[in-house]
Write an enzyme that holds these catalytic residues in place. Structure first.
Site, PDB file in Angstrom:
ATOM      1  N   THR A 173       0.896  -1.159   0.000  1.00  0.00           N
ATOM      2  CA  THR A 173       0.000   0.000   0.000  1.00  0.00           C
ATOM      3  C   THR A 173       0.926   1.198   0.000  1.00  0.00           C
ATOM      4  OG1 THR A 173      -1.748  -1.069   1.300  1.00  0.00           O
ATOM      5  CG2 THR A 173      -1.627   1.301   1.492  1.00  0.00           C
ATOM      6  N   THR A 191      -4.156   1.704  -2.486  1.00  0.00           N
ATOM      7  CA  THR A 191      -3.700   0.308  -2.497  1.00  0.00           C
ATOM      8  C   THR A 191      -4.466  -0.519  -3.506  1.00  0.00           C
ATOM      9  OG1 THR A 191      -3.246  -1.595  -1.049  1.00  0.00           O
ATOM     10  CG2 THR A 191      -5.356  -0.501  -0.742  1.00  0.00           C
ATOM     11  N   GLY A 225      -0.092  -2.864   5.855  1.00  0.00           N
ATOM     12  CA  GLY A 225       0.030  -4.171   6.483  1.00  0.00           C
ATOM     13  C   GLY A 225      -1.304  -4.885   6.437  1.00  0.00           C
TER      14      GLY A 225
HETATM   15  N1  ASP Z   1      -3.404  -2.538   4.257  1.00  0.00           N
HETATM   16  C1  ASP Z   1      -3.646  -3.077   2.949  1.00  0.00           C
HETATM   17  C2  ASP Z   1      -4.892  -3.892   2.979  1.00  0.00           C
HETATM   18  O1  ASP Z   1      -5.127  -4.579   3.950  1.00  0.00           O
HETATM   19  C3  ASP Z   1      -2.565  -3.915   2.415  1.00  0.00           C
HETATM   20  C4  ASP Z   1      -1.170  -3.515   2.771  1.00  0.00           C
HETATM   21  O2  ASP Z   1      -0.926  -2.447   3.264  1.00  0.00           O
HETATM   22  O3  ASP Z   1      -0.254  -4.308   2.565  1.00  0.00           O
HETATM   23  O4  ASP Z   1      -5.601  -3.893   1.988  1.00  0.00           O
END
Ligand code: ASP
Length: 319
Positions: A173, A191, A225
């Site tokens: 993201t 994202t 995350g």
């Molecule tokens: N936070 C994002 C999601 O859960 C993914 C990421 O940041 O890696 O869609």
């Protein structure tokens, strides 16, 4: 306390957007304009398989994008979720914020909104991301079995096995927090979500309070995350609430990371990851991660280059 004006902080992959944002800040532009400009650069970066064009698709092979923006001056917010065909969801989110009485539009409704506002559609699936998708859904052997027939089983298998199977490709993201020369703060997140996600799955990125929160009076935070964790703990808003209660930036970040330890999660246990970047109301910045070697980037209008700094390490479990 300092009063740092003209500053941008964000996830490491946001670096490609810093020159555009810094140019806007130097010219006296708004935090909102700078934040959107930075995120647009990341969305356009085909090499980044976690945001915009080139994002890893969902389990059916469709790239679905999520984004959100928040104006710390007015607490106005806009978000879009599960948007296909439009490469700059951050601009659509901003349009939702500025032209509608709503905060969030998703799926077909968001795409219709984008079309009516003249946003240009594009093919979001690059050959590289399609190849990554094929590797996972068909395996190395490229069988003829249709992913559509048993997509749910495949999806649950992938989710349960993702530590082994998808570790490198599943997350990513971009986020930035900007404070302009007038002292206003804006926070923007974009994202393609979990790689191989279930169609319609939304993470924290488009959810105000989970992956994004900004309030000039206290500060701002943005997460990357495992979004489900940030949703369950309202992590971005929690950082701002702890700042409001008088904790320092580092203390607030640590407390929010420690709050994650209460989550029970039968799906991803040890591999859960959370990263947060944050800014206090004076423009001081810091970031935290469950990973030991994570970094973030920061640049002020006085600096020639972005600087990469280590994040505070707060593991998910006590060791
Ligand atoms: N936070 C994002 C999601 O859960 C993914 C990421 O940041 O890696 O869609």
């Amino acid at each position: 306390m300092g009063d740092v004006r003209g500053i941008i902080v964000g996830s490491r992959n946001a670096r490609v957007g810093f020159p555009a944002a810094i140019a806007i800040l130097r010219a006296g532009g708004s935090a909102l304009d700078a934040a959107v400009a930075a995120v647009k650069e990341v969305e356009a970066n085909v090499a980044d398989q976690s945001v915009g064009i080139g994002g890893i698709p969902n389990i059916l092979g469709h790239v679905e994008l999520d984004a959100s923006i928040m104006d710390g001056r007015t607490l106005a917010a806009g978000a879009v979720g599960a948007v296909k065909h439009y490469p700059h969801p951050i601009e659509i989110a901003r349009k939702v914020m500025e032209t509608t009485p709503h905060v969030m539009l998703v799926g077909e409704g968001a795409e219709l909104f984008a079309r009516l506002h003249g946003f240009e559609p594009a093919n979001l699936l690059t050959p590289e991301s399609e190849a990554a998708w094929r590797r996972v859904v068909y395996g190395e052997a490229e069988t003829q079995s249709s992913v559509y027939e048993d997509a749910y089983q495949l999806y649950m298998h992938a989710v349960r096995d993702w530590v082994k199977l998808l570790h490198k490709e599943i997350f990513g993201t971009t986020n930035v927090i900007v404070r302009d020369l007038a002292g206003n703060i804006a926070c923007a997140v974009s994202t393609s979500g979990w790689g191989f996600k279930w169609p319609g799955r939304l993470g924290d990125s488009p959810i105000i309070g989970a992956g994004n929160y900004a309030d000039n009076r206290y500060g701002a935070a943005a997460c990357t995350g495992r979004g489900e964790m940030a949703i369950r703990c309202a992590s971005a808003h929690s950082v701002v609430m702890y700042l409001r209660q008088g904790l320092s930036l580092e203390e607030a970040l640590c407390q929010v990371m420690l709050d994650l330890r209460a989550l029970e999660d039968p799906f991803a246990e040890r591999a859960n990851v959370m990263n947060i970047v944050a800014m206090d109301r004076w423009g001081n910045v810091a970031a935290a991660s469950t990973a030991s070697d994570a970094t973030y980037v920061v640049q002020t209008v006085e600096m020639d280059e972005p600087e990469e700094r280590p994040r505070l390490h707060v593991p998910l479990t006590e060791s």
